[in-house]
Enzyme design. Structure first.
Site, mmCIF file in Angstrom:
data_model
loop_
_atom_site.group_PDB
_atom_site.id
_atom_site.type_symbol
_atom_site.label_atom_id
_atom_site.label_comp_id
_atom_site.label_asym_id
_atom_site.label_seq_id
_atom_site.Cartn_x
_atom_site.Cartn_y
_atom_site.Cartn_z
ATOM 1 N N GLU A 115 -44.945 15.162 -6.470
ATOM 2 C CA GLU A 115 -46.282 14.635 -6.709
ATOM 3 C C GLU A 115 -47.340 15.643 -6.286
ATOM 4 O OE1 GLU A 115 -44.985 10.066 -5.629
ATOM 5 O OE2 GLU A 115 -46.047 11.255 -4.159
ATOM 6 N N CYS A 140 -53.866 18.059 -3.474
ATOM 7 C CA CYS A 140 -52.819 17.829 -2.479
ATOM 8 C C CYS A 140 -51.489 18.241 -3.105
ATOM 9 C CB CYS A 140 -52.831 16.347 -2.106
ATOM 10 S SG CYS A 140 -51.587 15.919 -0.904
ATOM 11 N N CYS A 147 -37.974 15.072 1.703
ATOM 12 C CA CYS A 147 -38.295 15.660 3.014
ATOM 13 C C CYS A 147 -37.203 15.277 4.000
ATOM 14 C CB CYS A 147 -39.643 15.125 3.509
ATOM 15 S SG CYS A 147 -40.215 15.912 5.033
ATOM 16 N N CYS A 151 -39.992 11.055 9.258
ATOM 17 C CA CYS A 151 -41.065 10.311 9.931
ATOM 18 C C CYS A 151 -40.969 8.848 9.502
ATOM 19 C CB CYS A 151 -42.433 10.906 9.605
ATOM 20 S SG CYS A 151 -42.585 12.600 10.218
ATOM 21 N N CYS A 154 -43.316 7.144 6.691
ATOM 22 C CA CYS A 154 -43.610 7.930 5.491
ATOM 23 C C CYS A 154 -42.660 7.557 4.360
ATOM 24 C CB CYS A 154 -43.475 9.413 5.822
ATOM 25 S SG CYS A 154 -43.635 10.472 4.376
ATOM 26 N N GLU A 197 -42.057 19.066 4.013
ATOM 27 C CA GLU A 197 -42.575 19.750 5.190
ATOM 28 C C GLU A 197 -42.711 21.227 4.810
ATOM 29 O OE1 GLU A 197 -43.899 19.424 8.215
ATOM 30 O OE2 GLU A 197 -43.808 21.599 8.323
ATOM 31 N N SER A 228 -50.331 21.519 6.257
ATOM 32 C CA SER A 228 -50.126 20.447 7.223
ATOM 33 C C SER A 228 -48.668 20.442 7.651
ATOM 34 C CB SER A 228 -50.504 19.111 6.576
ATOM 35 O OG SER A 228 -50.226 18.040 7.450
ATOM 36 N N SER A 250 -49.611 17.055 12.253
ATOM 37 C CA SER A 250 -49.460 15.597 12.219
ATOM 38 C C SER A 250 -48.997 15.133 13.584
ATOM 39 C CB SER A 250 -48.434 15.217 11.148
ATOM 40 O OG SER A 250 -48.949 15.552 9.885
ATOM 41 N N LEU A 251 -49.904 14.558 14.359
ATOM 42 C CA LEU A 251 -49.594 14.234 15.753
ATOM 43 C C LEU A 251 -49.101 12.796 15.902
ATOM 44 C CD1 LEU A 251 -49.737 15.850 18.392
ATOM 45 C CD2 LEU A 251 -51.925 14.732 18.852
ATOM 46 N N ASN A 326 -51.218 4.015 4.703
ATOM 47 C CA ASN A 326 -50.986 3.566 3.329
ATOM 48 C C ASN A 326 -49.698 2.758 3.321
ATOM 49 O OD1 ASN A 326 -52.734 4.160 1.146
ATOM 50 N ND2 ASN A 326 -52.385 6.343 1.509
ATOM 51 N N CYS A 369 -47.871 8.848 0.149
ATOM 52 C CA CYS A 369 -46.954 9.926 -0.157
ATOM 53 C C CYS A 369 -45.584 9.374 -0.565
ATOM 54 C CB CYS A 369 -46.842 10.746 1.132
ATOM 55 S SG CYS A 369 -45.973 12.246 0.944
HETATM 56 N N1 SAH Z 1 -44.819 17.223 6.349
HETATM 57 C C1 SAH Z 1 -46.196 17.572 6.529
HETATM 58 C C2 SAH Z 1 -47.051 17.418 5.284
HETATM 59 C C3 SAH Z 1 -46.810 16.225 4.383
HETATM 60 S S1 SAH Z 1 -47.299 14.629 4.981
HETATM 61 C C4 SAH Z 1 -46.778 16.814 7.690
HETATM 62 O O1 SAH Z 1 -46.073 15.994 8.290
HETATM 63 O O2 SAH Z 1 -47.919 17.051 8.054
HETATM 64 C C5 SAH Z 1 -49.063 14.675 4.989
HETATM 65 C C6 SAH Z 1 -49.707 13.662 5.929
HETATM 66 O O3 SAH Z 1 -49.542 12.321 5.425
HETATM 67 C C7 SAH Z 1 -49.086 13.678 7.315
HETATM 68 O O4 SAH Z 1 -50.076 13.625 8.299
HETATM 69 C C8 SAH Z 1 -48.285 12.385 7.299
HETATM 70 O O5 SAH Z 1 -48.023 11.938 8.575
HETATM 71 C C9 SAH Z 1 -49.163 11.486 6.481
HETATM 72 N N2 SAH Z 1 -48.517 10.276 5.966
HETATM 73 C C10 SAH Z 1 -47.231 10.112 5.606
HETATM 74 N N3 SAH Z 1 -47.007 8.837 5.217
HETATM 75 C C11 SAH Z 1 -48.176 8.190 5.321
HETATM 76 C C12 SAH Z 1 -48.579 6.850 5.056
HETATM 77 N N4 SAH Z 1 -47.732 5.932 4.583
HETATM 78 N N5 SAH Z 1 -49.880 6.518 5.284
HETATM 79 C C13 SAH Z 1 -50.752 7.456 5.731
HETATM 80 N N6 SAH Z 1 -50.425 8.732 5.996
HETATM 81 C C14 SAH Z 1 -49.148 9.100 5.798
#
Ligand code: SAH
Length: 380
Positions: A115, A140, A147, A151, A154, A197, A228, A250-251, A326, A369
């Site tokens: 995407e 984006c 991935c 997480c 996600c 990632e 990111s 992404s913290l 989301n 995502c």
């Molecule tokens: N792997 C990388 C980049 C892709 S994710 C990373 O972790 O930064 C991009 C951002 O979207 C990250 O901050 C991730 O935590 C966030 N993200 C993933 N799923 C999400 C969701 N369902 N709602 C909001 N943000 C989300």
């Protein structure tokens, strides 16, 4: 779970590594950077200045046919046609949101799909001459199909890692997106916040970033590109020595206990190590690291979390993006209420931390995502 941090393709068992897929059929010439094109030119017995000409057509003008490269000798064009294709992937579906967001499902030809999302943002900027309306259009971009970072909140993570994207597949997203823009629109910013990632596909990412930012390539300012990462510590420092892009981390949590759960890579690179690395990053003057923080109801959105975040980031040149969660089916999380997000922001600001609330975009088109992919997969 196996976490792969180097450029070697990692695949789910039983699947082939990415290079097999990429090499099926003619190779994408957009896998080639200027030095590769130099070699190609030498192999083809052409004169060396042709490499820059070719790069100009491929990356500067973004043409899609060798026939359009009128200043190249005909025989050389035929040679190229025989050996290469231009660009990877095709836009299989575009979901359009009422807020202007466009989400592209790009099919890669081997059954994989990724995407890319076009996100227009209008904002008022204060300038010495008064208020000015800025129209930014951010793309984006994805770096992997699926991935491996797992997480918990996600949607892409649920797919697991299918494969790394090739260089041509990464940069082609820009050219495919440009085709979806209106005449008066152009991309102004690029963020690697789509699927994958980016730092787990490190070598290809760096090569793609080099193509995007070089004068022989797409000529995009590296300041307009944000990578990111969930926090692949060894690659974070290396990245900035190779391409001076912006970095976002992404913290999502302020204790190791919670972050171990939300972003399991934390078990390998815990908060202290991650933040120490952030403190050492070679930032430009006035540049700050963006810390992303997805607001999850009753999970990471308490007043104490906000206070801990202030403490953790105090020694750093950082700012915080508070992101509305989301939701997607089976996520197992709920987003924090607007009031909770605003209270959280107020505490960060009181602690002298710049904190911006990121409004959700494209809610009506499954913008989380990995969602569009999941929907298409479900439809078959
Ligand atoms: N792997 C990388 C980049 C892709 S994710 C990373 O972790 O930064 C991009 C951002 O979207 C990250 O901050 C991730 O935590 C966030 N993200 C993933 N799923 C999400 C969701 N369902 N709602 C909001 N943000 C989300």
């Amino acid at each position: 779970m196996k976490l792969e941090v180097e450029g070697t393709p990692q695949v789910a068992s039983g699947e082939q590594p990415s290079n097999f897929n990429i090499l099926k059929g003619p190779r994408d010439i957009r896998d080639l950077a200027l030095d590769d094109l130099d070699n190609l030119i030498a192999d083809a017995g052409e004169r060396s200045f042709r490499a820059k000409q070719l790069a100009g057509w491929l990356y500067g003008r973004g043409v899609e046919s060798f026939d359009a490269m009128l200043d190249l000798p005909k025989e050389f064009r035929e040679y190229l046609k025989h050996h290469f294709k231009i660009g990877s992937g095709a836009t299989a579906h575009v979901a359009r949101s009422s807020d202007g967001t466009r989400k592209l499902l790009v099919s890669l030809g081997d059954g994989e799909a990724i995407e890319s999302v076009i996100i227009p943002v209008r904002e008022m900027e204060m300038t010495p001459a008064g208020e000015k309306l800025n129209q930014r259009i951010t793309l984006c971009m994805s770096s992997q199909a699926g991935c491996a970072m797992a997480c918990e909140f996600c949607a892409t993570a649920r797919m697991g890692l299918h494969r790394n994207l090739g260089v041509g597949e990464i940069v082609s997203q820009v050219f495919l997106a440009r085709k979806e823009l209106a005449d008066d629109e152009h991309l102004t910013n690029y963020v690697f916040m789509g699927m994958g990632e980016p730092l787990a596909n490190y070598q290809r990412l760096v090569k793609a970033l080099t193509m995007m930012t070089s004068a022989w390539g797409m000529g995009i300012s590296p300041r307009r590109i944000t990578v990111s990462t969930v926090g692949l510590v060894p690659m974070m420092e290396r990245l900035l020595t190779e391409v001076p892009v912006r970095i976002a981390v992404s913290l999502h949590a302020t204790t190791d206990e919670l972050r171990d759960r939300l972003a399991p890579i934390n078990k390998r690179y815990p908060l202290e190590v991650l933040l120490e690395t952030c403190a050492r990053l070679p930032l430009k003057q006035r540049e700050r690291i963006t810390f992303e923080y997805v607001m999850l109801r009753d999970v990471n959105d308490s007043i104490d979390d906000a206070k801990r975040l202030v403490k953790l980031l105090a020694p750093l040149r950082g700012k915080v993006n508070l992101i509305f969660f989301n939701a997607f089916e089976g996520a197992g999380f709920e987003g924090s209420s607007r009031a909770a997000v605003e209270d959280f922001q107020a505490i960060l600001r009181k602690g002298n931390l710049t904190a911006t609330i990121r409004e959700s975009r494209g809610l009506d088109i499954a913008a989380a995502c990995g969602q569009l992919y999941a929907e298409q997969a479900a439809r078959g």
